[in-house]
Design a protein around this motif. Sequence first.
Motif, PDB file in Angstrom:
ATOM      1  N   SER A 157     -15.204   5.439 -61.094  1.00 24.51           N
ATOM      2  CA  SER A 157     -15.087   5.311 -62.536  1.00 24.51           C
ATOM      3  C   SER A 157     -16.325   4.613 -63.098  1.00 24.51           C
ATOM      4  O   SER A 157     -16.813   3.659 -62.500  1.00 24.51           O
ATOM      5  N   LEU A 158     -16.809   5.110 -64.239  1.00 22.12           N
ATOM      6  CA  LEU A 158     -17.877   4.442 -64.985  1.00 22.12           C
ATOM      7  C   LEU A 158     -19.102   4.093 -64.148  1.00 22.12           C
ATOM      8  O   LEU A 158     -19.596   2.973 -64.185  1.00 22.12           O
ATOM      9  N   GLU A 159     -19.582   5.062 -63.388  1.00 20.81           N
ATOM     10  CA  GLU A 159     -20.835   4.839 -62.661  1.00 20.81           C
ATOM     11  C   GLU A 159     -21.996   5.036 -63.622  1.00 20.81           C
ATOM     12  O   GLU A 159     -22.026   6.005 -64.379  1.00 20.81           O
ATOM     13  N   PRO A 160     -22.972   4.149 -63.587  1.00 17.66           N
ATOM     14  CA  PRO A 160     -24.122   4.324 -64.485  1.00 17.66           C
ATOM     15  C   PRO A 160     -24.974   5.522 -64.047  1.00 17.66           C
ATOM     16  O   PRO A 160     -24.830   6.005 -62.919  1.00 17.66           O
TER      17      PRO A 160
ATOM     18  N   SER B  58     -27.495   7.879 -62.431  1.00 17.52           N
ATOM     19  CA  SER B  58     -28.154   7.713 -61.132  1.00 17.52           C
ATOM     20  C   SER B  58     -28.674   9.069 -60.705  1.00 17.52           C
ATOM     21  O   SER B  58     -28.584  10.037 -61.446  1.00 17.52           O
ATOM     22  N   LYS B  59     -29.200   9.127 -59.494  1.00 18.28           N
ATOM     23  CA  LYS B  59     -29.734  10.385 -58.986  1.00 18.28           C
ATOM     24  C   LYS B  59     -28.611  11.425 -58.876  1.00 18.28           C
ATOM     25  O   LYS B  59     -28.806  12.593 -59.180  1.00 18.28           O
ATOM     26  N   ASP B  60     -27.435  10.986 -58.457  1.00 23.39           N
ATOM     27  CA  ASP B  60     -26.318  11.915 -58.288  1.00 23.39           C
ATOM     28  C   ASP B  60     -25.707  12.309 -59.624  1.00 23.39           C
ATOM     29  O   ASP B  60     -25.282  13.437 -59.818  1.00 23.39           O
ATOM     30  N   PHE B  61     -25.613  11.320 -60.516  1.00 22.47           N
ATOM     31  CA  PHE B  61     -25.009  11.593 -61.822  1.00 22.47           C
ATOM     32  C   PHE B  61     -26.016  11.191 -62.893  1.00 22.47           C
ATOM     33  O   PHE B  61     -26.110  10.031 -63.258  1.00 22.47           O
ATOM     34  N   TRP B  62     -26.753  12.165 -63.402  1.00 18.11           N
ATOM     35  CA  TRP B  62     -27.842  11.859 -64.330  1.00 18.11           C
ATOM     36  C   TRP B  62     -27.363  11.145 -65.576  1.00 18.11           C
ATOM     37  O   TRP B  62     -28.050  10.307 -66.117  1.00 18.11           O
TER      38      TRP B  62
ATOM     39  N   ARG C 102     -14.359   3.391 -75.834  1.00 15.10           N
ATOM     40  CA  ARG C 102     -13.478   2.357 -75.299  1.00 15.10           C
ATOM     41  C   ARG C 102     -14.155   1.531 -74.213  1.00 15.10           C
ATOM     42  O   ARG C 102     -13.728   0.425 -73.908  1.00 15.10           O
ATOM     43  N   PHE C 103     -15.196   2.105 -73.581  1.00 16.60           N
ATOM     44  CA  PHE C 103     -15.781   1.423 -72.432  1.00 16.60           C
ATOM     45  C   PHE C 103     -17.157   0.856 -72.718  1.00 16.60           C
ATOM     46  O   PHE C 103     -17.827   0.364 -71.839  1.00 16.60           O
ATOM     47  N   VAL C 104     -17.540   0.971 -73.967  1.00 14.83           N
ATOM     48  CA  VAL C 104     -18.875   0.561 -74.347  1.00 14.83           C
ATOM     49  C   VAL C 104     -19.070  -0.946 -74.163  1.00 14.83           C
ATOM     50  O   VAL C 104     -20.122  -1.409 -73.737  1.00 14.83           O
ATOM     51  N   LEU C 105     -18.019  -1.712 -74.426  1.00 13.68           N
ATOM     52  CA  LEU C 105     -18.163  -3.164 -74.277  1.00 13.68           C
ATOM     53  C   LEU C 105     -18.142  -3.590 -72.819  1.00 13.68           C
ATOM     54  O   LEU C 105     -18.540  -4.686 -72.483  1.00 13.68           O
ATOM     55  N   SER C 106     -17.658  -2.702 -71.960  1.00 15.67           N
ATOM     56  CA  SER C 106     -17.764  -2.986 -70.531  1.00 15.67           C
ATOM     57  C   SER C 106     -19.111  -2.466 -70.036  1.00 15.67           C
ATOM     58  O   SER C 106     -19.263  -2.101 -68.881  1.00 15.67           O
ATOM     59  N   ARG C 107     -20.044  -2.383 -70.946  1.00 20.71           N
ATOM     60  CA  ARG C 107     -21.423  -2.005 -70.696  1.00 20.71           C
ATOM     61  C   ARG C 107     -21.627  -0.556 -70.234  1.00 20.71           C
ATOM     62  O   ARG C 107     -22.626  -0.231 -69.628  1.00 20.71           O
ATOM     63  N   ALA C 108     -20.659   0.317 -70.494  1.00 20.12           N
ATOM     64  CA  ALA C 108     -20.833   1.724 -70.130  1.00 20.12           C
ATOM     65  C   ALA C 108     -21.371   2.499 -71.334  1.00 20.12           C
ATOM     66  O   ALA C 108     -20.681   3.333 -71.915  1.00 20.12           O
ATOM     67  N   TRP C 109     -22.619   2.216 -71.705  1.00 18.81           N
ATOM     68  CA  TRP C 109     -23.219   2.833 -72.892  1.00 18.81           C
ATOM     69  C   TRP C 109     -23.400   4.346 -72.746  1.00 18.81           C
ATOM     70  O   TRP C 109     -23.423   5.079 -73.718  1.00 18.81           O
TER      71      TRP C 109
END
Lengths: 335, 292, 503
Positions: free
Chosen positions: B60-63, B65-69, B249-256
């Motif tokens: 969940s909520l991976e920033p 990365s190479k695998d998930f651009w 909803r997840f922006v404050l958990s730093r998932a911009w």
Amino acid sequence: MSLRSYILTRIILALPMIFILLVVIFFLLRIIPGDPVLAILGGKAPLEVIEQKRHEMGLDKPIMVQFFDYLKDVFTGNLGTSTLTNRPVIEELKDRFPATLELTIFAFIIALLIGLFWGAESAWRKDEPLDIGARVYSVLLYSVPVFWFGLILQLIFASYLRWLPVGGRIPAVTSFEVRTGLYVLDAIMSGDWKGLLDVLRYLALPSITLGMVTSSIFLRMVRNNTVLILSKDLVKAARARGLKKRVVLYGHAVKNAFVPIFTIIGMQFASLLAGAILTETTFSWPGIGSYLVMKIRYRDFPAIQGTIIFFGLFIVVISIIIDIVNALVDPRVRY
Amino acid sequence: MARDKKFVSERIGDFARDLFGSGTGRLTLIGSFILIFYVILAVFAPYIAPYDPIERVGLSLEPPSKDFWFGTDNLGRDILSRVIYGSRIALSISFLGVAVAFIIGVPLGLISGYVGGWLDRVLTLIMDAMYVFPGLILAIAVAAVLGPGIVNISISIAVVYTPTYFRVIRNQVAAVKDEMYVEAARALGAKRWEIILKYIFPNVLPSVVVVLSMNLADALMTEAGLSFLGLGIAPPTPDWGFDLNSGQRFVLSRAWWGIVFPGLAIVFAALGFSIFSEGINELLNPTIRERR
Amino acid sequence: MKKYLVALLMLFVALGFSASDYIVVGTTDKIRTLDPANCYDYFSSNILFNVLAGPVDYKVGTAEIIPWLFEKWTVSKDGLVYTFTIKKGAAFEDGTAIDASVFKWSWERVMKLGGDPAFLLGDVVDKIEVVSAQTLKVTLKYKFSAFVSVLGYTVGFPMNPKTTPADKFIDGAPSASGPYKVTEWQRDVRMVLEANPKYFGAKPKTPKIIIQFFENSTQLRMALETGQIDVAYRHMDPNDVLDLQKNQTELGLKVYLGASPQIRFLVLNVKQKPFDNPAIRQALSYAVDRDAIVKTVFSGLASPLYTLVPIGWWSHIDVMPKYNPKQATQMLQKLGYSSSKPLTIDLWYTPSHYGSTEADVAQLLKRSFEATGVVKVNIKYAEWSTYVEYFLNGTMGLFLLGWYPDYMDPDDYLWPFLSKSGAASMGSFYESAEVEDLMIKGRAATTLQERTALYQRVQQIAAKDAPYITLWQGFADCEARSNISGIVLEPSQIFRYYILEKK
């Protein structure tokens, strides 16, 4: 045509439009799936209670009778009773309208200021970086959904930098007396400068969001019209004679460029209202827009209907006013 | 009211023309490039997207990365794939919405303009009433009435744009119906519908195409607004507005990344469509452009 | 100029901190009505618990019933007649005394108006008599051991007959009899509660409570982090709760977690194809991955639930099958479904009524059912009022629903679900003479042992017939600035503003 008969004609012409609006809204909302009575009473009400409520709300009458009741109510200023809160819809709208009005007015002022100054300066320095910047800004800002833009501003200025509040309209504790419902005005009237500053801080993000998104239209119009006027021989001569920029640009060019802008203000106000719905939702701004969205969630029939009628009437009134002002400014319009 | 430019796309097009200069063909090129880009994304989504957009493929909520651009959402789905697939909904609803508006607005406009009389007056009044009403509020009301679903959302959007077609067509028809060639056809005993279809319609077609291309960008933005307000299609079908709403909803958990990428997809598409429509406008209707 | 502004701002911040005579509470919840006769949603009751005094209260932090307006009561041998003694000296804010006739008037008003919670009294109360100013006698229609528990809910709270219309619901705030009174109320915007000087009990620790309403969890959290509010109560998104908990010291916050009696479940409409087949319902109950939902959507804060009665309550037993997709696949294959001919079903949810997590739950359920390889799920949604209509008229076959107790007794988790009338109002349309009989016996039984045995039997049959698949039990949470004390998340779910304190 005299001014008075023009105004009269304009108002008479608006009547059928209002009537059609009312018809469309009424029949549109009658076909919503979802029983408003069940929505109020929930699943546990016995059948006879449901029937009684249906009767109270007049939902058991033939549709045409309901329709005429509705027309009569609207013309007597009765927009029905909210099924959610049992309060007259008109009262609830009155509570919330000042918030929307305040937001729209400030957004409008911001849009005009950006448009006026940046537009004029861009025209003065045509094709320089400032001008190109203005053009890029216009394209981008108009392609941005207002709710997304608001969210981004909120994150930067409220959550990250903490300069401005996140949402709402006033802080928990205020000391000024609410008279008009336009808090800026109320704070000034009470002479409460701390309160005024608070109110302005809460107003800042929503009105900047809505204002910036709207500003691109004004920016473009001012810029293009000013460019046109600046290229006229008369102005060129004035510039060549070394008249001050302020006089040439703002005293002459912008003043003339402003007339065509006035004609689009009516339509702008309508789209500002639509934009306000999304902006209000983003910033918990207690206006009519967030009211409408909430009432749709609860399928509060009379409230939805009343709000849409209210929006419609407001827009018609604004467009009449704009037309009349236009007629005053430019007598040719009347003929 | 004066010649108001009601719709977003008309204005973006104007802005773009200011930016790129007019009559150069550059606009059409850039616009069609973006449009084609999105159409390719939509049509070939299964081949382009790296993952299945509705399956959990990571945490969940991976920033990014190479695998998930573009990172993953809270249910571990690849946002890049969802953005790519999202173009399907965005394009089909805007195309469908505009098509429905076209199908209703054009015939009504033709008939109203040609027949005239009380029918014309009543229709014009209704359409004008709908036209002055803010598009989004109208769409919200209709969408709330109809409930979710691709077709229903398209209809709500169509309701907003039908008056545009009607007005354009009606005015054009009213203008051309007394021209020589129509008179001639009438004198030769052509039937009413024949005159409308064979002589009048082809003449007003170019302006219709321009309006059509303009409305696409608007329809796209309206759809995004509706689904952002929770009036769109049902999950898990990827949809930019819906994803944006759940991403916030997840922006404050730093998932911009959950709001930035779907948002950019909307901005870029709206931009591209408007530039395209402005280009089309220049190509098809060099004369109706207001010039400075 | 800038310096001056900054200094000014700091001054305001300092002013804000020095004043501790008020506490700001933020919420995304809504108040529907403040009339006990019509109040049947959480946040409305929450306010009423703080502005009205009720017949009985719960001891702070427990589920133990203690006297409040009722000093004591006796029950007749046959369990039908209750005699209550009312405390002397209790009054509303205008000075009207609360006596037996006020209770009689209020309860009869509730039953006459027939609002949402009216059935709680109407179904059981036969007659109400005023014996003396301080004595009230209530006769029940049948023996109902949970009657006093029902009176702990706002439906039993007396209203001021002088200011309350007898024939319609009030649309403003009631005449206060509790610790606070409502002094300002802008719907969905803000509400101000101030200490009620006429309240007979202890004075509130904080004289003024300001409640601010927010549009969504993100805004609520930002407001708390930036100090715009002191307490955030209800509907912080689970991931925000967890995120705040992780960073609570550096943010200067404290996160409170507690149990909640709220249960969430799937309803299977036993009158609709294919759910009319008990074998299919059974098979589906094996295919629900509760752990995935609890972990992914609720960050592990909720608890998986395998029966109707909540965890920690007497008679609770795990009776529903644990997640076993293989078993589900086999059972469905036996019924003739395969990957090429899958069982196709619609799964419904409602997007705002249960908060923002609902769409995620629906998507995980779809994934979990489809993991069997022989089921195909279409997700559908409808806004709450449409949803209610759809489940009452049996349109929906499989849908998500929630339940919140009216009184703290397992009966409230069984009767409304499994009795014929209850099941119809839940949209499952389940009927079983055997279960209904057991539940009636349970209501009349007097010993806990007897009742436990009966209710466990009911739960077992319910699991076998599977008109419901329970999913998880909710949790209560509250987030506050670390200088706030007095936050207690109670089993009764009463949230007492009058014990909050700012240091």
